[in-house]
Design a protein around this motif. Sequence first.
Motif, PDB file in Angstrom:
ATOM      1  N   GLN A  44       8.706 -44.923-113.412  1.00 29.98           N
ATOM      2  CA  GLN A  44       8.106 -46.170-112.174  1.00 29.98           C
ATOM      3  C   GLN A  44       8.710 -45.934-110.851  1.00 29.98           C
ATOM      4  O   GLN A  44       9.868 -45.401-110.879  1.00 29.98           O
ATOM      5  CB  GLN A  44       7.960 -47.474-112.622  1.00 29.98           C
ATOM      6  N   ILE A  45       8.040 -46.067-109.912  1.00 26.71           N
ATOM      7  CA  ILE A  45       8.294 -46.062-108.569  1.00 26.71           C
ATOM      8  C   ILE A  45       7.945 -47.298-107.646  1.00 26.71           C
ATOM      9  O   ILE A  45       6.798 -47.858-107.754  1.00 26.71           O
ATOM     10  CB  ILE A  45       7.362 -44.949-107.726  1.00 26.71           C
ATOM     11  N   ASN A  46       9.235 -47.680-107.347  1.00 25.07           N
ATOM     12  CA  ASN A  46       9.258 -49.248-106.455  1.00 25.07           C
ATOM     13  C   ASN A  46       9.264 -48.879-105.224  1.00 25.07           C
ATOM     14  O   ASN A  46      10.047 -48.084-104.554  1.00 25.07           O
ATOM     15  CB  ASN A  46      10.378 -50.073-106.998  1.00 25.07           C
ATOM     16  N   LEU A  47       8.394 -49.224-104.380  1.00 30.47           N
ATOM     17  CA  LEU A  47       8.094 -49.107-102.960  1.00 30.47           C
ATOM     18  C   LEU A  47       8.288 -50.396-102.067  1.00 30.47           C
ATOM     19  O   LEU A  47       7.833 -51.757-102.399  1.00 30.47           O
ATOM     20  CB  LEU A  47       6.709 -48.753-102.686  1.00 30.47           C
ATOM     21  N   ALA A  48       9.083 -50.367-101.043  1.00 29.48           N
ATOM     22  CA  ALA A  48       9.141 -51.336-100.241  1.00 29.48           C
ATOM     23  C   ALA A  48       8.700 -50.894 -98.746  1.00 29.48           C
ATOM     24  O   ALA A  48       8.954 -49.779 -98.163  1.00 29.48           O
ATOM     25  CB  ALA A  48      10.363 -51.802-100.049  1.00 29.48           C
ATOM     26  N   PHE A  49       7.600 -51.574 -97.929  1.00 30.12           N
ATOM     27  CA  PHE A  49       6.745 -51.054 -97.111  1.00 30.12           C
ATOM     28  C   PHE A  49       7.478 -51.793 -95.765  1.00 30.12           C
ATOM     29  O   PHE A  49       8.149 -53.019 -95.819  1.00 30.12           O
ATOM     30  CB  PHE A  49       5.426 -51.298 -96.892  1.00 30.12           C
ATOM     31  N   THR A  50       7.167 -51.201 -94.468  1.00 30.07           N
ATOM     32  CA  THR A  50       8.083 -51.616 -93.411  1.00 30.07           C
ATOM     33  C   THR A  50       7.275 -53.396 -92.999  1.00 30.07           C
ATOM     34  O   THR A  50       7.767 -53.806 -92.224  1.00 30.07           O
ATOM     35  CB  THR A  50       7.753 -50.803 -92.271  1.00 30.07           C
ATOM     36  N   ASN A  51       5.849 -53.635 -93.583  1.00 28.72           N
ATOM     37  CA  ASN A  51       5.559 -55.087 -93.113  1.00 28.72           C
ATOM     38  C   ASN A  51       6.004 -55.775 -94.230  1.00 28.72           C
ATOM     39  O   ASN A  51       5.680 -57.013 -94.137  1.00 28.72           O
ATOM     40  CB  ASN A  51       4.134 -54.850 -93.312  1.00 28.72           C
ATOM     41  N   GLY A  52       6.974 -55.573 -95.137  1.00 27.08           N
ATOM     42  CA  GLY A  52       7.341 -56.510 -96.093  1.00 27.08           C
ATOM     43  C   GLY A  52       6.675 -56.555 -97.258  1.00 27.08           C
ATOM     44  O   GLY A  52       7.348 -57.055 -98.394  1.00 27.08           O
ATOM     45  N   ASP A  53       5.585 -55.649 -97.668  1.00 23.62           N
ATOM     46  CA  ASP A  53       5.125 -55.564 -98.795  1.00 23.62           C
ATOM     47  C   ASP A  53       5.768 -54.758 -99.778  1.00 23.62           C
ATOM     48  O   ASP A  53       6.551 -53.925 -99.372  1.00 23.62           O
ATOM     49  CB  ASP A  53       3.629 -54.921 -98.773  1.00 23.62           C
ATOM     50  N   LYS A  54       5.540 -54.969-101.116  1.00 27.04           N
ATOM     51  CA  LYS A  54       6.039 -54.152-102.035  1.00 27.04           C
ATOM     52  C   LYS A  54       5.334 -53.917-103.289  1.00 27.04           C
ATOM     53  O   LYS A  54       4.359 -54.818-103.665  1.00 27.04           O
ATOM     54  CB  LYS A  54       7.372 -55.317-102.862  1.00 27.04           C
ATOM     55  N   LYS A  55       5.472 -52.649-103.590  1.00 20.75           N
ATOM     56  CA  LYS A  55       4.512 -52.280-104.741  1.00 20.75           C
ATOM     57  C   LYS A  55       5.352 -51.329-105.763  1.00 20.75           C
ATOM     58  O   LYS A  55       6.268 -50.834-105.565  1.00 20.75           O
ATOM     59  CB  LYS A  55       3.287 -51.443-104.173  1.00 20.75           C
ATOM     60  N   LYS A  56       4.702 -51.522-107.072  1.00 15.00           N
ATOM     61  CA  LYS A  56       5.162 -50.711-108.201  1.00 15.00           C
ATOM     62  C   LYS A  56       4.434 -49.887-108.749  1.00 15.00           C
ATOM     63  O   LYS A  56       2.982 -50.219-109.103  1.00 15.00           O
ATOM     64  CB  LYS A  56       5.782 -51.712-109.280  1.00 15.00           C
ATOM     65  N   ILE A  57       4.413 -48.540-108.790  1.00 16.08           N
ATOM     66  CA  ILE A  57       3.736 -47.367-109.298  1.00 16.08           C
ATOM     67  C   ILE A  57       4.243 -47.169-110.732  1.00 16.08           C
ATOM     68  O   ILE A  57       5.428 -46.911-110.770  1.00 16.08           O
ATOM     69  CB  ILE A  57       3.944 -46.152-108.488  1.00 16.08           C
ATOM     70  N   VAL A  58       3.193 -47.474-111.714  1.00 12.43           N
ATOM     71  CA  VAL A  58       3.443 -47.376-113.225  1.00 12.43           C
ATOM     72  C   VAL A  58       2.590 -46.202-113.747  1.00 12.43           C
ATOM     73  O   VAL A  58       1.884 -45.653-113.124  1.00 12.43           O
ATOM     74  CB  VAL A  58       3.633 -48.617-113.885  1.00 12.43           C
ATOM     75  N   ASP A  59       2.668 -46.358-115.092  1.00 18.20           N
ATOM     76  CA  ASP A  59       1.603 -45.359-115.936  1.00 18.20           C
ATOM     77  C   ASP A  59       1.830 -43.869-115.941  1.00 18.20           C
ATOM     78  O   ASP A  59       0.911 -43.369-115.970  1.00 18.20           O
ATOM     79  CB  ASP A  59       0.273 -46.057-115.499  1.00 18.20           C
ATOM     80  N   MET A  60       3.124 -43.559-115.388  1.00 16.02           N
ATOM     81  CA  MET A  60       3.520 -42.280-115.309  1.00 16.02           C
ATOM     82  C   MET A  60       4.550 -41.647-116.093  1.00 16.02           C
ATOM     83  O   MET A  60       5.506 -42.800-116.580  1.00 16.02           O
ATOM     84  CB  MET A  60       3.644 -41.741-113.912  1.00 16.02           C
ATOM     85  N   PHE A  61       4.844 -40.458-116.458  1.00 19.80           N
ATOM     86  CA  PHE A  61       5.894 -40.175-117.307  1.00 19.80           C
ATOM     87  C   PHE A  61       6.579 -38.922-116.644  1.00 19.80           C
ATOM     88  O   PHE A  61       6.105 -38.304-115.855  1.00 19.80           O
ATOM     89  CB  PHE A  61       5.314 -39.813-118.767  1.00 19.80           C
ATOM     90  N   THR A  62       8.028 -38.860-116.977  1.00 19.46           N
ATOM     91  CA  THR A  62       8.695 -37.570-116.519  1.00 19.46           C
ATOM     92  C   THR A  62       9.584 -37.393-117.703  1.00 19.46           C
ATOM     93  O   THR A  62       9.584 -37.912-118.579  1.00 19.46           O
ATOM     94  CB  THR A  62       9.395 -38.091-115.329  1.00 19.46           C
ATOM     95  N   ILE A  63      10.793 -36.484-117.279  1.00 17.22           N
ATOM     96  CA  ILE A  63      11.547 -35.950-118.345  1.00 17.22           C
ATOM     97  C   ILE A  63      12.931 -37.003-118.366  1.00 17.22           C
ATOM     98  O   ILE A  63      13.116 -37.431-117.415  1.00 17.22           O
ATOM     99  CB  ILE A  63      12.008 -34.652-117.744  1.00 17.22           C
ATOM    100  N   ASP A  64      13.298 -37.226-119.437  1.00 18.02           N
ATOM    101  CA  ASP A  64      14.474 -38.322-119.708  1.00 18.02           C
ATOM    102  C   ASP A  64      15.753 -37.481-119.397  1.00 18.02           C
ATOM    103  O   ASP A  64      16.114 -36.517-120.194  1.00 18.02           O
ATOM    104  CB  ASP A  64      14.565 -38.576-121.024  1.00 18.02           C
ATOM    105  N   GLN A  65      16.429 -37.539-118.184  1.00 17.46           N
ATOM    106  CA  GLN A  65      17.212 -36.790-117.827  1.00 17.46           C
ATOM    107  C   GLN A  65      18.647 -36.717-118.711  1.00 17.46           C
ATOM    108  O   GLN A  65      19.277 -35.889-119.177  1.00 17.46           O
ATOM    109  CB  GLN A  65      17.870 -37.149-116.428  1.00 17.46           C
ATOM    110  N   GLN A  66      18.872 -38.214-119.385  1.00 14.08           N
ATOM    111  CA  GLN A  66      19.882 -38.098-120.113  1.00 14.08           C
ATOM    112  C   GLN A  66      19.891 -37.450-121.601  1.00 14.08           C
ATOM    113  O   GLN A  66      20.894 -36.766-121.756  1.00 14.08           O
ATOM    114  CB  GLN A  66      20.154 -39.642-120.759  1.00 14.08           C
TER     115      GLN A  66
END
Length: 263
Positions: A169-191
């Motif tokens: 997931q990608i958590n975003l904070a915008f310059t106007n104070g809004d926040k959003k969370k991008i989900v439903d994606m996958f990546t490689i487990d680094q560990q």
Amino acid sequence: MSQYVAIDETVHGQLKVNPPKDFTVAKEQNLIPVVVTEFANAATSYPIVLLYDKGLKRYRSVVLTSIFTGENLYYRPQQWEAIYIPKVILNYPFAIGLHPSENDKLTVHIDVKSELVNNNIGLPLFEMGAESQYFKNVQERLGNLYHAELLTGEFLVQLSQDKLITPMQINLAFTNGDKKKIVDMFTIDQQKLSELPSDKIAEYQQRGYLAPLYSLATSSLQLNRLRRLFNEKHDIGIEAMEVKSGDELDSGSVTPNAPSTNS
């Protein structure tokens, strides 16, 4: 609106194609498919993420060109903000698909609604009742891409079996104070990647999987480029970006089949 149809000489014998001078076709695509043979080049410019197709029950690989649908931050009129351009874009207006009357056979399709396709100006698909060299080259490129798609499917199945794929997931904070969370994606487990046993690494190396695996794993660094491109285009920019995966995910995060944004 695109309309892909199988190319048939009796119907499309007079068709011509103007090779694209820009990449307008991709200006609103925030997810662009890439195959395993593209990972090394794509990772130098884009974040590569995995999506899970619930219908087909398999993963597919795409490059992320924006955090929002309907936008491509790499697109500019007359140019592209990256050295590497995904093959699926370069192949437009052509694609490969099922033969209309033989479901076990693949054939070349063309977007007949494309402005590049006409009967008067451009490169012909057929000349004197035979396939033109241009069309033969198109078929060869699409054949190579289809083979690479099969390899990509096998590669992602192996990663899944070895439990190397994890939600992100990608958590975003915008310059106007809004926040959003991008989900439903996958990546490689680094560990788990760091804990791969030597025999598995040797197997991956032998099968040609090791290089694309690391390209996929490190491509998330390109999210910083995505943030920069977003801030250059929008008045309200991204002030902070946090990427989480695996056990780091926020409680209650879900990972279905396509990326979405949650406030």
